[in-house]
Structure formats: structure tokens, C-alpha cells
Motif scaffolding. Structure first.
Motif, PDB file in Angstrom:
ATOM      1  N   VAL A   1     -19.109 -21.806  41.648  1.00 31.29           N
ATOM      2  CA  VAL A   1     -20.319 -21.791  40.815  1.00 31.29           C
ATOM      3  C   VAL A   1     -21.278 -22.924  41.171  1.00 31.29           C
ATOM      4  N   ARG A   2     -20.905 -23.748  42.145  1.00 30.25           N
ATOM      5  CA  ARG A   2     -21.731 -24.911  42.477  1.00 30.25           C
ATOM      6  C   ARG A   2     -22.518 -24.670  43.765  1.00 30.25           C
ATOM      7  N   PRO A   3     -23.818 -24.935  43.731  1.00 34.23           N
ATOM      8  CA  PRO A   3     -24.636 -24.757  44.942  1.00 34.23           C
ATOM      9  C   PRO A   3     -24.119 -25.625  46.082  1.00 34.23           C
ATOM     10  N   GLY A   4     -24.147 -25.087  47.296  1.00 33.74           N
ATOM     11  CA  GLY A   4     -23.740 -25.845  48.474  1.00 33.74           C
ATOM     12  C   GLY A   4     -22.251 -25.948  48.681  1.00 33.74           C
ATOM     13  N   HIS A   5     -21.477 -25.110  47.961  1.00 30.30           N
ATOM     14  CA  HIS A   5     -20.028 -25.238  48.024  1.00 30.30           C
ATOM     15  C   HIS A   5     -19.421 -24.657  49.296  1.00 30.30           C
ATOM     16  N   GLN A   6     -20.163 -23.856  50.051  1.00 29.63           N
ATOM     17  CA  GLN A   6     -19.569 -23.045  51.105  1.00 29.63           C
ATOM     18  C   GLN A   6     -18.777 -23.838  52.140  1.00 29.63           C
ATOM     19  N   PRO A   7     -19.304 -24.957  52.667  1.00 28.68           N
ATOM     20  CA  PRO A   7     -18.511 -25.688  53.666  1.00 28.68           C
ATOM     21  C   PRO A   7     -17.151 -26.161  53.137  1.00 28.68           C
ATOM     22  N   VAL A   8     -17.124 -26.609  51.895  1.00 33.22           N
ATOM     23  CA  VAL A   8     -15.864 -27.087  51.316  1.00 33.22           C
ATOM     24  C   VAL A   8     -14.940 -25.911  51.024  1.00 33.22           C
ATOM     25  N   SER A   9     -15.482 -24.846  50.464  1.00 29.60           N
ATOM     26  CA  SER A   9     -14.676 -23.657  50.184  1.00 29.60           C
ATOM     27  C   SER A   9     -14.106 -23.072  51.477  1.00 29.60           C
ATOM     28  N   ASP A  10     -14.936 -23.006  52.508  1.00 26.02           N
ATOM     29  CA  ASP A  10     -14.462 -22.480  53.795  1.00 26.02           C
ATOM     30  C   ASP A  10     -13.338 -23.335  54.358  1.00 26.02           C
ATOM     31  N   ALA A  11     -13.490 -24.653  54.243  1.00 22.33           N
ATOM     32  CA  ALA A  11     -12.467 -25.563  54.773  1.00 22.33           C
ATOM     33  C   ALA A  11     -11.137 -25.363  54.046  1.00 22.33           C
ATOM     34  N   LEU A  12     -11.197 -25.204  52.733  1.00 26.13           N
ATOM     35  CA  LEU A  12      -9.966 -24.991  51.974  1.00 26.13           C
ATOM     36  C   LEU A  12      -9.321 -23.656  52.333  1.00 26.13           C
ATOM     37  N   ARG A  13     -10.130 -22.631  52.489  1.00 32.25           N
ATOM     38  CA  ARG A  13      -9.576 -21.322  52.876  1.00 32.25           C
ATOM     39  C   ARG A  13      -8.952 -21.388  54.274  1.00 32.25           C
ATOM     40  N   GLN A  14      -9.581 -22.131  55.169  1.00 31.55           N
ATOM     41  CA  GLN A  14      -9.015 -22.287  56.511  1.00 31.55           C
ATOM     42  C   GLN A  14      -7.669 -23.009  56.454  1.00 31.55           C
ATOM     43  N   ALA A  15      -7.568 -23.974  55.564  1.00 27.91           N
ATOM     44  CA  ALA A  15      -6.304 -24.694  55.415  1.00 27.91           C
ATOM     45  C   ALA A  15      -5.204 -23.756  54.928  1.00 27.91           C
ATOM     46  N   LEU A  16      -5.524 -22.924  53.940  1.00 28.82           N
ATOM     47  CA  LEU A  16      -4.537 -21.968  53.438  1.00 28.82           C
ATOM     48  C   LEU A  16      -4.154 -20.959  54.521  1.00 28.82           C
ATOM     49  N   GLY A  17      -5.150 -20.490  55.277  1.00 24.29           N
ATOM     50  CA  GLY A  17      -4.891 -19.515  56.329  1.00 24.29           C
ATOM     51  C   GLY A  17      -4.079 -20.078  57.476  1.00 24.29           C
TER      52      GLY A  17
ATOM     53  N   GLN B   1      -0.287 -19.406  60.583  1.00 25.02           N
ATOM     54  CA  GLN B   1      -0.677 -19.242  61.994  1.00 25.02           C
ATOM     55  C   GLN B   1       0.259 -19.963  62.961  1.00 25.02           C
ATOM     56  N   GLY B   2       1.524 -19.920  62.685  1.00 22.86           N
ATOM     57  CA  GLY B   2       2.470 -20.509  63.623  1.00 22.86           C
ATOM     58  C   GLY B   2       2.920 -21.894  63.217  1.00 22.86           C
ATOM     59  N   PRO B   3       3.817 -22.488  64.020  1.00 25.24           N
ATOM     60  CA  PRO B   3       4.370 -23.803  63.692  1.00 25.24           C
ATOM     61  C   PRO B   3       3.274 -24.866  63.586  1.00 25.24           C
ATOM     62  N   PRO B   4       3.432 -25.791  62.641  1.00 25.18           N
ATOM     63  CA  PRO B   4       2.423 -26.850  62.498  1.00 25.18           C
ATOM     64  C   PRO B   4       2.441 -27.808  63.677  1.00 25.18           C
ATOM     65  N   GLY B   5       1.290 -28.348  63.995  1.00 20.22           N
ATOM     66  CA  GLY B   5       1.198 -29.304  65.087  1.00 20.22           C
ATOM     67  C   GLY B   5      -0.179 -29.921  65.155  1.00 20.22           C
ATOM     68  N   PRO B   6      -0.358 -30.901  66.015  1.00 20.01           N
ATOM     69  CA  PRO B   6      -1.624 -31.608  66.109  1.00 20.01           C
ATOM     70  C   PRO B   6      -2.827 -30.714  66.419  1.00 20.01           C
ATOM     71  N   THR B   7      -2.615 -29.663  67.205  1.00 16.83           N
ATOM     72  CA  THR B   7      -3.737 -28.787  67.554  1.00 16.83           C
ATOM     73  C   THR B   7      -4.349 -28.163  66.303  1.00 16.83           C
ATOM     74  N   ARG B   8      -3.489 -27.667  65.430  1.00 19.72           N
ATOM     75  CA  ARG B   8      -3.962 -27.058  64.187  1.00 19.72           C
ATOM     76  C   ARG B   8      -4.668 -28.101  63.321  1.00 19.72           C
ATOM     77  N   VAL B   9      -4.103 -29.289  63.250  1.00 20.74           N
ATOM     78  CA  VAL B   9      -4.707 -30.357  62.450  1.00 20.74           C
ATOM     79  C   VAL B   9      -6.083 -30.733  63.001  1.00 20.74           C
ATOM     80  N   GLU B  10      -6.184 -30.831  64.322  1.00 29.62           N
ATOM     81  CA  GLU B  10      -7.468 -31.170  64.942  1.00 29.62           C
ATOM     82  C   GLU B  10      -8.527 -30.112  64.621  1.00 29.62           C
ATOM     83  N   GLU B  11      -8.114 -28.845  64.645  1.00 38.83           N
ATOM     84  CA  GLU B  11      -9.061 -27.769  64.338  1.00 38.83           C
ATOM     85  C   GLU B  11      -9.580 -27.889  62.908  1.00 38.83           C
ATOM     86  N   LEU B  12      -8.683 -28.187  61.990  1.00 40.67           N
ATOM     87  CA  LEU B  12      -9.086 -28.310  60.589  1.00 40.67           C
ATOM     88  C   LEU B  12      -9.936 -29.555  60.354  1.00 40.67           C
TER      89      LEU B  12
END
Length: 372
Positions: free
Chosen positions: A235-251, A255-266
Motif C-alpha cells: 500500500v506504500r508508494p515506491g515499494h516495488q524495489p523492496v517488494s521485488d527483492a523480498l520475493r527474489q529472496a523467497l524464490g 533454486q539449488g544449494p545455497p552459495g556465494p553466487t546466489r548471495v551476490e545476485e541478491l
């Protein structure tokens, strides 16, 4: 769990709450201390110094192992400001962002002065802790934001282009206001972020982090806490970058075993929403607290911020006993952190008995003066 300042807390509830408060504050500090030696290094540089696995244990920073940075310093002053804000509810003059701003100005004084000798009685006990009078890499945005008495607001924010993660880290204690409604927790964190980090992404990342901690402190699991944050952000204007980042974290969890590559992408460009995404991901996929924290700091972004945010999530989720004892033993300022955590828990569960209309504890008012 108590839901209002006047709620009656049972003994078991009080003990659980105190453990989560301690866990959150100590978790932020431990993550900060783990990331401090590699903050500002890229992944290649971290591995060059610490080996192919990266940093996997506390290492020296600022002259010793276990030292904390401005992330922890400001988080402590957030707690101090919140205690005073709660106390001021009795007086009829209640504006928590102002109390937090005053607390952050007390932090700024520690960055200018040689020591606590110049502190007044009304500055309270935390401002007289000598170990806090050390510059630990404060960013320009922080020094400018709290460099004068003018308080940044959403209408007139300080540093409106600054999107770093500093405000999010200091927002962890806002999530421990378990008697507040979630939307008020978001609002407080957003308004206080604007005091130094006025970019909408930085403000909304702070709000999202605070309300995730809030849900965890109330007993939710992390994925459910993130979904609640997404609903409040929507409900807050300008939320998209933060919402997208959280959804990417959940997704990313799927996406496979955790590792630095995934962390760097996020982590992306190292701004607030990236550090927030890293913390959520690492807290979700970490085999234990130690593994999750190491995963968070071994990256090219702001390692200290990512470690601190991740540690706060683990602490709110599991309480203090989940944190690595060996790391806590070396943690700078641990006695101060524990006293402040217990004072916060006491204020939130027994505040009326400490300074209510029927009586007051003089020692409490001396520790947290209402006039400052």
C-alpha cells in the motif's frame, strides 16, 4: 504475548520475550562483528585473505576480534530512544520519532567527543559507556544526517538520494514493539529512516525489516513474516524495489544449494533492499546460525550490514540461546547489550509499575531521563 502497554504478561511469556529481545540485539552485534573485517572487500579479496571458504570465524577488526561497528552502536541508541518513548506515553507528550532522533544525536556526540566526561545526567547511562566513544566506520550519510539538530522527515528527508542499509539495521529494535500494530511499526521505522537515509528504498527497506522482526518476535515463522511485510508494503508508494527483492529472496530458496553466487545476485548494488534480501535468504537457508551468518558476509556487498540484518532475524526467531556461544564470548560490549536488552524487556512488560501514575522507580528515571 502481551499486545498493549497495559497487558498482563505471564512468566513464561516474559521469559520468551526477553530471550527474543536479547537474541535480536546480540544477533545484530554478532553479525556485525563477523562482517566487520571484510566489510568493503569483494568476494575475491575476502578469499585472498581468509582462504577459499572465505571468513568462517571472528577475525580482527579495529584492533581485536569481536569488535562491532556503527551498525551496532546506532542499534543500541535505537533501544535507548524506544525506552524513553514508551516512558513518555504517561506524560501526554508522545512522538516516538523525536525520541529516536534525540537518541541518534547522542550517538553523534560519541563520534565527536573524546569520551563521556562531557555527558550530562539527562543523557542517561548509555551515553556514558566509554567503549561507545570509538569511530567505527560511520558513513557520511549518518554523520550528515545527525550532524545538526534538524530532524529529517518524510516530507523533508535528510540525504534524499541515500539508499544504503544503515537505517534498516538500526530498525531491528522497532520490531520488538510487540504490543504495537504492525502498520505502526512500519511507519515508525520509515519515519526514523528518513532522518539519515531519505531515499524511498532505504526507508521502505527499514520498514520491511522492522515488521519482519516484529512478526518473528510474535512467534511467526520467517516465510510467513516476509509475506506479512509484503502485504504491508503493497500500500506504500515506491515499494516495488523492496517488494521485488523480498520475493527474489523467497524464490532463491528453491533454486539449488545455497552459495556465494546466489548471495551476490541478491545483494545487487549493495543498497538497502539487497542487504535485506540477503538477510532473509541466509536466515531461511542457513543450516544453523553460524552457517547462515557466514553465508551472509561472504559477498562483495556490505558484509557488515548483511551480517547484522541476518543475525537480528535469527535472534528474533530463535532467541539468544541459538547464537554461537564462542562468538558471544568475544563480542565487544556484550555486558552493555545484555543490560539494555533486559531494560527494554522490563519496560515493555512492566512499564506502568516503573513509572506509572501510581508510582515511579527513581532509579529507572535516572537511567532513562524523560527530559532528554
Amino acid at each position: 504475548m502481551g499486545t498493549t502497554s497495559g497487558a498482563v504478561w505471564g512468566r513464561t511469556e516474559q521469559q520468551d520475550f526477553r530471550s527474543r529481545v536479547r537474541g535480536t540485539l546480540l544477533g545484530v552485534a554478532v553479525g556485525d562483528a563477523l562482517g566487520a573485517p571484510v566489510h568493503g572487500l569483494d568476494l575475491e579479496g575476502i578469499r585472498k585473505i581468509h582462504g577459499s571458504e572465505g571468513i568462517v570465524d571472528l577475525a580482527p577488526a579495529y584492533g581485536r576480534r569481536g569488535t562491532v561497528t556503527h551498525f551496532t552502536q546506532l542499534m543500541l541508541f535505537s533501544v535507548d530512544g524506544l525506552i524513553r518513548a514508551q516512558m513518555r506515553r504517561d506524560t501526554g507528550v508522545w512522538h516516538p520519532p523525536t525520541d529516536l532522533h534525540r537518541a541518534y544525536l547522542r550517538w553523534a556526540a560519541t563520534q565527536r567527543d573524546w569520551g563521556p566526561d562531557e555527558r550530562r545526567e539527562e543523557d542517561g547511562w548509555l551515553a556514558r559507556e566509554e567503549w561507545l566513544y570509538a569511530r567505527r566506520g560511520p558513513t557520511r550519510a549518518l554523520l550528515v544526517g545527525f550532524g545538526d539538530d534538524i530532524m529529517g522527515t518524510l516530507d523533508a528527508p535528510k540525504n534524499p538520494a541515500e539508499a544504503g542499509p544503515e537505517a534498516a539495521v538500526r530498525s531491528a529494535p522497532f520490531g520488538l514493539l510487540v504490543g504495537w500494530e504492525p502498520q505502526l511499526v512500519v511507519r515508525l521505522a520509515v519515519e526514523c529512516a528518513a532522518q539519515s537515509h531519505g531515499h524511498p528504498t532505504a526507508c521502505l527497506a527499514a520498514g520491511a525489516y522492522a515488521v519482519i522482526v516484529h512478526a518473528l518476535a510474535r512467534g511467526d515463522e520467517l516465510d510467513e513474516a516476509v509475506r506479512k511485510a509484503l502485504a504491508l508494503l503493497a500500500v506504500r508508494p515506491g515499494h516495488q524495489p523492496v517488494s521485488d527483492a523480498l520475493r527474489q529472496a523467497l524464490g532463491a530458496v528453491r533454486q539449488g544449494p545455497p552459495g556465494p553466487t546466489r548471495v551476490e545476485e541478491l545483494a545487487g548494488e549493495g543498497t538497502a533492499e539487497g542487504a535485506l534480501a540477503v538477510s532473509v535468504y541466509c536466515a531461511l537457508v542457513g543450516e544453523d546460525v553460524r552457517h547462515g551468518l557466514c553465508l551472509a558476509v561472504n559477498q562483495s556487498g556490505p558484509s557488515g550490514a548483511a551480517g547484522a540484518l541476518t543475525g537480528g532475524l535469527f535472534g528474533a526467531l530463535y532467541g539468544e540461546t541459538a547464537l554461537p556461544p564462542a562468538w558471544l564470548a568475544e563480542l565487544e560490549g556484550r555486558p552493555t547489550l545484555l543490560v539494555l536488552a533486559d531494560d527494554f524487556a522490563m519496560e515493555m512488560t512492566q512499564g506502568p509499575a516503573l513509572h506509572g501514575p501510581t508510582g515511579a522507580a527513581p532509579g529507572w528515571l535516572a537511567r532513562y531521563p524523560r527530559g532528554a
